[in-house]
Design an enzyme around this catalytic site. Structure first.
Site, PDB file in Angstrom:
ATOM      1  N   ARG A 131      20.973 -20.628 -11.847  1.00 31.16           N
ATOM      2  CA  ARG A 131      20.885 -20.489 -10.379  1.00 31.16           C
ATOM      3  C   ARG A 131      21.724 -21.553  -9.659  1.00 31.16           C
ATOM      4  NH1 ARG A 131      14.894 -20.667  -8.811  1.00 31.16           N
ATOM      5  NH2 ARG A 131      14.766 -21.978 -10.662  1.00 31.16           N
ATOM      6  N   LYS A 188      16.845  -3.010   1.799  1.00 29.52           N
ATOM      7  CA  LYS A 188      17.029  -2.844   0.354  1.00 29.52           C
ATOM      8  C   LYS A 188      18.277  -2.054   0.002  1.00 29.52           C
ATOM      9  CE  LYS A 188      13.401  -1.303  -1.701  1.00 29.52           C
ATOM     10  NZ  LYS A 188      13.275  -1.783  -3.093  1.00 29.52           N
ATOM     11  N   ILE A 228      -5.391 -11.842   5.073  1.00 31.42           N
ATOM     12  CA  ILE A 228      -4.831 -10.953   4.047  1.00 31.42           C
ATOM     13  C   ILE A 228      -4.988 -11.524   2.640  1.00 31.42           C
ATOM     14  CG2 ILE A 228      -2.745  -9.647   3.407  1.00 31.42           C
ATOM     15  CD1 ILE A 228      -4.109  -8.851   6.087  1.00 31.42           C
ATOM     16  N   GLY A 229      -5.362 -12.767   2.520  1.00 29.28           N
ATOM     17  CA  GLY A 229      -5.669 -13.273   1.172  1.00 29.28           C
ATOM     18  C   GLY A 229      -5.270 -14.708   0.952  1.00 29.28           C
ATOM     19  N   GLU A 282      -6.396 -17.838  -2.656  1.00 28.17           N
ATOM     20  CA  GLU A 282      -5.370 -17.664  -3.697  1.00 28.17           C
ATOM     21  C   GLU A 282      -4.663 -18.953  -4.129  1.00 28.17           C
ATOM     22  OE1 GLU A 282      -2.756 -14.283  -2.890  1.00 28.17           O
ATOM     23  OE2 GLU A 282      -4.366 -13.233  -1.843  1.00 28.17           O
ATOM     24  N   GLU A 286       8.305   0.724  -1.398  1.00 33.05           N
ATOM     25  CA  GLU A 286       9.646   0.497  -1.941  1.00 33.05           C
ATOM     26  C   GLU A 286       9.892   1.188  -3.270  1.00 33.05           C
ATOM     27  OE1 GLU A 286       9.404  -3.932  -1.663  1.00 33.05           O
ATOM     28  OE2 GLU A 286      10.023  -3.811  -3.750  1.00 33.05           O
ATOM     29  N   CYS A 319       2.799  -4.363   3.268  1.00 32.20           N
ATOM     30  CA  CYS A 319       3.633  -5.284   4.056  1.00 32.20           C
ATOM     31  C   CYS A 319       4.612  -4.554   4.958  1.00 32.20           C
ATOM     32  CB  CYS A 319       4.447  -6.165   3.137  1.00 32.20           C
ATOM     33  SG  CYS A 319       3.464  -7.190   2.094  1.00 32.20           S
ATOM     34  N   HIS A 337       5.638 -14.405   9.528  1.00 32.84           N
ATOM     35  CA  HIS A 337       6.994 -14.784   9.134  1.00 32.84           C
ATOM     36  C   HIS A 337       7.616 -15.752  10.129  1.00 32.84           C
ATOM     37  CE1 HIS A 337       6.321 -10.837   7.183  1.00 32.84           C
ATOM     38  NE2 HIS A 337       6.709 -11.551   6.153  1.00 32.84           N
TER      39      HIS A 337
HETATM   40  N1  GLN Z   1      -2.908 -11.062  -0.830  1.00 29.87           N
HETATM   41  C1  GLN Z   1      -1.529 -11.452  -0.759  1.00 29.87           C
HETATM   42  C2  GLN Z   1      -1.399 -12.699   0.118  1.00 29.87           C
HETATM   43  O1  GLN Z   1      -2.163 -12.820   1.031  1.00 29.87           O
HETATM   44  C3  GLN Z   1      -0.682 -10.362  -0.178  1.00 29.87           C
HETATM   45  C4  GLN Z   1       0.758 -10.752  -0.126  1.00 29.87           C
HETATM   46  C5  GLN Z   1       1.681  -9.615   0.244  1.00 29.87           C
HETATM   47  O2  GLN Z   1       1.259  -8.632   0.790  1.00 29.87           O
HETATM   48  N2  GLN Z   1       2.945  -9.746  -0.032  1.00 29.87           N
HETATM   49  O3  GLN Z   1      -0.521 -13.513  -0.078  1.00 29.87           O
HETATM   50 ZN    ZN Z   2       1.857  -8.350   3.018  1.00 28.15          ZN
END
Ligand code: GLN
Ligand code: ZN
Length: 759
Positions: A16, A117, A436-437, A489, A610, A648, A699
């Site tokens: 890389r 993409k 979302i996690g 996570e 995707e 996403c 983001h």
């Molecule tokens: N559960 C994952 C997070 O919260 C979902 C990530 C994603 O959708 N790319 O990071």
């Molecule tokens: Zn997501």
């Protein structure tokens, strides 16, 4: 004699190197000259790596993206960056990423080009921007300079460019004008480019037109005819390259264009080769992509020869052979891998090994199989070892797969009955809030992970650090007043790798990097064998998190389709079969979580969209097994257990019925940036279950204010009954800092309270 060539080589470098050089330059840590020198050095090395081929690609190197390179070559530079007085390379990076090295200290960035993409790969390109007023002008300097470098090194150079029709096809008319109307203005610039390259004395130019493997209407087909009639030349030979799929309706068109050669993907479009041989006139070269440029498996050389030898006898020197597509999509060198077990390693081939395979094939064709007897015998042994290995084939997984029936993917009751039971159990307020996690991956988390990996930290201490982080995120969420909590996570490096590492049937490389966009690379895990789950993967972490709170804790899993789409997968069985195997393994995890008392379980399908095939005619087949795999994973639970899924994106218009068919109780999606516009899908389709449109754009470092969130949710409530709405961010928060997350979520919770009060 068959000719060998390559369509493109990975430019990021085996270690890389390009990534680190780009990022160093962007941070102002190195000079433009240093970056240019590194580029030249990589090109040199990569041409050496390709030595022995009859034709070597030049112009496939890029400091960011080959489509953006083409935009600059064609003088199609967005209005907003014209008149820039600095270095052209900086201007290029401004379009690529919104800012140049020198902008980093000020706020003089510009809007970055949109990224999307590249066909059905995980590579993302910068979308060319058009309007009715777009004019083109040639700047061939990049190609001419690289050609000069190649020539000085004695390389048999074949310049590579993206063809005019595909270039238009890849772009976007910002004013909704007809981009095809630009073709007459574009063609003279291409003609001049071809002329300039011809003047450098090259024999062949490779013109990539992968748009030919997509469904084209009559106007686009006609554009090909017009374009190549205009570019017809006898000063240089043109090799028209297609890849990634079959030509189908476009096959005769492609075969009849006035060019000197045609490349087709002889793995995906194997069935069309015979017809192509018949259709091509006797003065044209047929290049066959016989080595898979999209996967990491060794080619069965003996089998390819069986098929290829008769074609070679018919075409003689009109036959060229190559990888199917640019090797951009595979890692560079298998020999760097020290940790892969020896047996698995014999089954694999990265870019360099694929080129060796190509040379062996050419030698066998040109000099007879006896001339490469040893290589062919070794290849046969490796292929047989893989096809017979007990590590690949697990009879109990195959037996479980055979037992799959429709009942496996069905919940006991329909959504309305489930919703009533879930609501009695969970007692959530209207407009429930959740995330979302993931929560921020802090420096402590990353440090502990790398120390654990290197053995500096033992497992017990590692677990303690992770538990501390989990407890922290649970307490933060309680303080914020969120309704359904997550564990955050902390213990996960990556949402696919984390599961792959715990499943049998997966292998991991150390250097198997593939460029995703710009300087970003991914290292897809290698799914090599039947998938099984030796033991529970997430239960202890979620139980620990639940022990810290009386609020409902959401179990967090990655779904089978996403795991599949973000892995290198097997080529010895259909993708659907690998997906069903993953589904059965993750289903066991879902059931174990439920047994452990977890009543809300989210199964992320971030990458479901995707995986859609290039051709719409194949969408149904994909959606059928992808949705069924999700249902098998999710739907073995009791009515009371609430299943969430997350995606996403929110471009659902075309697949909303399939999304509904997944039958998740709750789906969370990304919508905040588009002002809920994307919820248009729900105008014409009555989505039956609950939905959480994202209201916090994760983001961006911006903190959404409460009023804005309330407004977004009110817009959503115009389309979806309020009692079925959730309030949540767009995606996981792992890339953000706690200092951003806390105020943003505070506003989100306050917005939910306002909505409840006014409901
Ligand atoms: N559960 C994952 C997070 O919260 C979902 C990530 C994603 O959708 N790319 O990071
Ligand atoms: Zn997501």
């Amino acid at each position: 004699m068959a000719t060998t060539h390559n369509l493109g080589f990975p430019r990021i470098g085996a270690k890389r190197e390009l990534k680190f050089a780009q990022e160093g330059y962007w941070k102002g840590q190195s000079s433009r000259d240093e970056l240019q020198a590194l580029g030249a050095q990589l090109r040199h090395r990569h041409w050496e790596n390709q030595a022995g081929l009859d034709q070597v690609p030049v112009g496939d190197f890029s400091f960011y993206d080959q489509v953006l390179d083409m935009s600059f070559t064609l003088g199609n530079v967005p209005e907003r960056v014209r008149g820039f007085e600095g270095d052209p390379l900086d201007n290029y990076f401004r379009v690529a990423r919104g800012r140049s090295a020198h902008d980093s200290a000020c706020s003089c960035g510009v809007q970055a080009g949109e990224m999307t993409k590249w066909f059905d790969t995980n590579y993302h390109y910068i979308v060319p921007e058009f309007s009715a007023a777009t004019e083109f002008s040639l700047d061939a300097s990049r190609l001419i300079d690289q050609l000069a470098q190649a020539r000085a090194l004695g390389i048999k150079a074949k310049p590579v460019v993206i063809g005019p029709v595909t270039y238009l096809w890849l772009g976007k008319a910002k004013d909704d004008s007809d981009k095809l109307a630009l073709l007459p203005r574009l063609l003279p610039v291409y003609a001049a480019l071809i002329e300039q390259l011809a003047a450098q004395g090259v024999e062949w130019i490779q013109i990539d037109e992968p748009a030919l493997v997509t469904e084209l209407d009559a106007n686009w087909q006609q554009a090909f005819v017009a374009a190549y009639a205009a570019l017809k030349t006898d000063k240089v030979k043109l090799l028209l390259a297609t890849y990634f799929g079959q030509l189908q309706d476009n096959l005769a068109l492609a075969c009849n264009l006035p060019v000197q050669g045609l490349h087709i993907d002889a793995i995906n479009a194997r069935a069309e080769v015979e017809q192509a041989v018949a259709l091509l006139s006797a003065d044209k070269v047929l290049s066959l992509g016989v080595i898979n440029g999209r996967n990491i498996w060794k080619t069965d050389l003996n089998a390819v020869l069986e098929w290829l030898e008769p074609i070679h006898r018919a075409l003689h020197s009109r036959l060229w052979i190559a990888p199917t597509c640019s090797l951009l999509h595979v890692p560079v060198d298998l020999t760097s891998e020290q940790k892969l077990d020896q047996e698995t390693k014999t089954w694999l081939a990265f870019a360099l090994q694929k080129l060796d395979e190509l040379k062996t094939l050419a030698q066998a064709l040109n000099g007879g199989r006896e001339s490469v007897q040893a290589a062919l015998a070794a290849n046969r042994t490796a292929i047989e070892s893989r096809s017979q290995s007990p590590r690949v084939h697990n009879p109990s997984v195959k037996a479980a797969l055979a037992k799959i029936d429709a009942a496996l993917g069905r919940r006991d009751s329909a959504y309305p009955q489930r919703a009533a039971k879930q609501s009695a159990l969970l007692k959530l307020p209207p407009y429930p809030t959740t995330t979302i996690g993931s929560f921020p991956q802090t420096a402590e988390i990353r440090q502990a992970r790398s120390q654990f990996k290197s053995g500096e930290l033992d497992e017990a201490s590692y677990t303690t650090v992770m538990q501390r982080e989990i407890a922290r995120s649970v307490h933060e969420q309680e303080a914020l007043g969120l309704d359904v909590l997550v564990h955050g996570e902390a213990e996960r490096n990556d949402m696919v790798e984390y599961f792959g590492e715990q499943l049998d049937g997966y292998a991991f490389s150390q250097f198997g990097w593939v460029q995703s966009y710009g300087s970003r690379c991914v290292k897809p895990p290698i799914l090599f064998g039947d998938i099984s789950r030796p033991k529970a993967m997430t239960v202890e972490w979620i139980k620990y998190a639940q022990s810290q709170t009386a609020k409902p804790m959401k179990g967090m899993l990655t779904g089978p389709v996403t795991i599949l789409n973000w892995s290198f997968v097997r080529d010895d069985q259909p993708r659907s079969v690998s997906c069903y195997q993953l589904a059965l393994a993750i289903r066991e995890e879902v059931l174990d979580l439920e047994k452990a008392g977890v009543r809300v379980i989210q199964i992320d399908e971030a990458a479901l969209r995707e995986g859609l095939p290039l051709r719409k005619s194949q969408w149904n087949d994909y959606l059928q097994w992808a949705v069924e795999s999700f249902r098998i994973t999710a739907n073995g639970v009791q009515d009371e257990t609430q299943i969430h899924t997350h995606m996403c994106y929110s471009e659902f218009n075309d697949i909303i019925a399939s999304i509904a068919d997944m039958d998740a109780d709750v789906i969370t999606i990304e919508t905040s940036r588009s002002d809920m516009e994307l919820l248009d899908a729900f105008d014409n389709f009555n989505y039956p279950n609950e939905i959480g449109p994202g209201v916090y754009d994760i983001h961006s470092p911006n903190i959404p204010d409460q009023e804005h969130i309330v407004q977004l949710m009110k817009k959503a409530a115009e389309r979806i009954p309020a009692e079925r709405l959730w309030v949540n961010p767009d995606c996981g928060l792992k890339t953000r800092a706690w200092e951003e997350v806390i105020p943003a979520l505070k506003n989100m919770v306050a917005a939910a309270q306002t909505l409840r009060a006014t409901a």
